[in-house]
Design a protein around this motif. Sequence first.
Motif, short mmCIF file in Angstrom:
data_model
loop_
_atom_site.label_atom_id
_atom_site.label_comp_id
_atom_site.label_asym_id
_atom_site.label_seq_id
_atom_site.Cartn_x
_atom_site.Cartn_y
_atom_site.Cartn_z
N LEU A 179 44.03 68.52 78.97
CA LEU A 179 44.41 69.92 79.16
C LEU A 179 43.25 70.81 78.75
CD1 LEU A 179 48.11 69.82 77.88
CD2 LEU A 179 47.21 69.43 80.18
N THR A 180 43.27 72.05 79.22
CA THR A 180 42.11 72.92 79.04
C THR A 180 41.95 73.41 77.61
OG1 THR A 180 43.43 74.83 79.75
CG2 THR A 180 42.13 73.69 81.43
N ASP A 181 43.05 73.55 76.88
CA ASP A 181 42.95 73.97 75.49
C ASP A 181 44.19 73.53 74.75
OD1 ASP A 181 44.92 75.75 76.27
OD2 ASP A 181 43.81 77.56 75.74
N ASP A 182 44.24 73.83 73.46
CA ASP A 182 45.34 73.35 72.63
C ASP A 182 46.60 74.19 72.79
OD1 ASP A 182 43.90 71.16 71.01
OD2 ASP A 182 42.55 72.87 71.02
N ALA A 183 46.44 75.45 73.20
CA ALA A 183 47.62 76.25 73.53
C ALA A 183 48.38 75.59 74.68
CB ALA A 183 47.19 77.66 73.91
N ALA A 184 47.67 75.01 75.64
CA ALA A 184 48.33 74.32 76.75
C ALA A 184 49.09 73.10 76.25
CB ALA A 184 47.30 73.92 77.80
N VAL A 185 48.56 72.44 75.22
CA VAL A 185 49.23 71.26 74.66
C VAL A 185 50.58 71.64 74.07
CG1 VAL A 185 49.08 69.45 72.92
CG2 VAL A 185 47.06 70.05 74.25
N VAL A 186 50.61 72.69 73.25
CA VAL A 186 51.88 73.06 72.62
C VAL A 186 52.82 73.73 73.62
CG1 VAL A 186 50.87 73.19 70.31
CG2 VAL A 186 51.00 75.25 71.70
N ARG A 187 52.28 74.45 74.58
CA ARG A 187 53.15 75.04 75.60
C ARG A 187 53.82 73.96 76.44
NH1 ARG A 187 50.96 77.68 79.48
NH2 ARG A 187 52.80 78.93 79.96
N ALA A 188 53.12 72.85 76.66
CA ALA A 188 53.72 71.73 77.37
C ALA A 188 54.90 71.15 76.61
CB ALA A 188 52.67 70.65 77.62
N ALA A 189 54.90 71.34 75.28
CA ALA A 189 56.00 70.87 74.44
C ALA A 189 57.07 71.94 74.26
CB ALA A 189 55.46 70.43 73.08
N GLY A 190 56.93 73.08 74.94
CA GLY A 190 57.93 74.13 74.87
C GLY A 190 57.79 75.08 73.71
N ILE A 191 56.63 75.08 73.06
CA ILE A 191 56.41 75.94 71.90
C ILE A 191 55.82 77.28 72.36
CG2 ILE A 191 55.23 76.16 69.67
CD1 ILE A 191 57.31 73.91 69.82
N PRO A 192 56.40 78.41 71.94
CA PRO A 192 55.82 79.70 72.32
C PRO A 192 54.49 79.94 71.60
CG PRO A 192 57.62 80.03 70.76
CD PRO A 192 57.61 78.56 71.11
N VAL A 193 53.57 80.57 72.31
CA VAL A 193 52.25 80.87 71.76
C VAL A 193 52.07 82.38 71.72
CG1 VAL A 193 49.76 80.56 72.03
CG2 VAL A 193 51.33 78.72 72.71
N THR A 194 51.80 82.92 70.54
CA THR A 194 51.57 84.35 70.42
C THR A 194 50.08 84.65 70.41
OG1 THR A 194 52.26 86.34 69.19
CG2 THR A 194 51.45 84.47 67.90
N THR A 195 49.71 85.91 70.54
CA THR A 195 48.30 86.29 70.62
C THR A 195 47.93 87.29 69.54
OG1 THR A 195 48.67 88.14 72.16
CG2 THR A 195 48.35 85.95 73.13
N VAL A 196 46.65 87.27 69.18
CA VAL A 196 46.05 88.30 68.32
C VAL A 196 44.79 88.77 69.03
CG1 VAL A 196 46.98 87.37 66.17
CG2 VAL A 196 44.76 86.57 67.00
N PRO A 197 44.25 89.93 68.66
CA PRO A 197 43.05 90.41 69.33
C PRO A 197 41.85 89.49 69.09
CG PRO A 197 44.17 92.21 68.20
CD PRO A 197 44.83 90.95 67.75
N GLY A 198 41.13 89.20 70.17
CA GLY A 198 39.90 88.45 70.08
C GLY A 198 38.71 89.39 69.92
N ASP A 199 37.54 88.92 70.34
CA ASP A 199 36.33 89.72 70.17
C ASP A 199 35.31 89.28 71.21
OD1 ASP A 199 33.61 90.51 68.99
OD2 ASP A 199 34.97 91.36 67.49
N GLU A 200 34.63 90.24 71.82
CA GLU A 200 33.62 89.91 72.83
C GLU A 200 32.51 89.03 72.27
OE1 GLU A 200 33.74 90.33 75.92
OE2 GLU A 200 35.16 91.96 76.31
N ARG A 201 32.25 89.14 70.96
CA ARG A 201 31.19 88.33 70.36
C ARG A 201 31.56 86.84 70.31
NH1 ARG A 201 30.75 91.96 65.07
NH2 ARG A 201 32.97 92.11 65.61
N ALA A 202 32.82 86.52 70.53
CA ALA A 202 33.27 85.13 70.52
C ALA A 202 33.10 84.47 71.88
CB ALA A 202 34.72 85.05 70.07
N ALA A 203 32.24 85.03 72.73
CA ALA A 203 32.02 84.47 74.06
C ALA A 203 31.52 83.03 73.97
CB ALA A 203 31.01 85.33 74.81
N LYS A 204 31.89 82.24 74.97
CA LYS A 204 31.52 80.83 75.00
C LYS A 204 30.13 80.64 75.60
CE LYS A 204 33.61 76.38 76.16
NZ LYS A 204 34.76 75.73 76.83
N VAL A 205 29.35 79.78 74.97
CA VAL A 205 28.02 79.42 75.48
C VAL A 205 28.18 78.20 76.38
CG1 VAL A 205 25.71 78.62 74.90
CG2 VAL A 205 26.82 80.37 73.48
#
Length: 220
Positions: A179-205
């Motif tokens: 799966l693409t990330d760990d949120a997808a893993v828990v969502r596949a198990a029916g677990i709700p995933v909440t969000t918090v604000p991210g940051d543009e500086r956390a961009a992926k290299v």
Amino acid sequence: MHAVGIVAAAGSGLRLGSDLPKALVPLAGRPLVAWSVDALRAGGVAEIVVTVPPGRRDAFAAVLPPDVRLVDGGASRTASVRAGLAAASADADVVLVHDAARPLTPPDVVARVLAALADGQPAVVPTLPVVDTTVVVDDAGVITDAPARAHLRRVQTPQGFDRAILAAAYAALGPDADLTDDAAVVRAAGIPVTTVPGDERAAKVTVAHDLETAEARVRR
């Protein structure tokens, strides 16, 4: 609350044009993985597990603090995080999974994820709004839909989870799941995933241009 951070660092550096594993590619003279470990620690995570390419533990040990636990990653991100989770201390309450390829993630993002977990959220991810028009295309590249941006988000790391919930979600996956990330893993198990604000500086290299952008941020 005992938090453990798992840093996914087993990827290759091919798209960066490097012979090194991606996590060992230098940014301002320090490997990407060292920046990512520091970000977790500055945000409040003391215990760190890093998943590394098989056969490269010595190279990672040479650039990381001695108390960082190194484990061999797998052929996929999902397999690597599974290995990291198995190596985490049994008494950990929560787990944060972070990409080594997000070296400039501000500690405030880590702290926001930890705070949401402390408030009782079972799964938390940092996100940013989508600002570009986003479309759906068919196999021929023809636009078939344009989702409204108001409910779209870009997902970042670290992603945080109740340790028992994440472990159960991984146990429910097939051995070859990718799966693409760990949120997808828990969502596949029916677990709700909440969000918090991210940051543009956390961009992926991912490619050379991303590394150039990160270098420019460091020089500012």
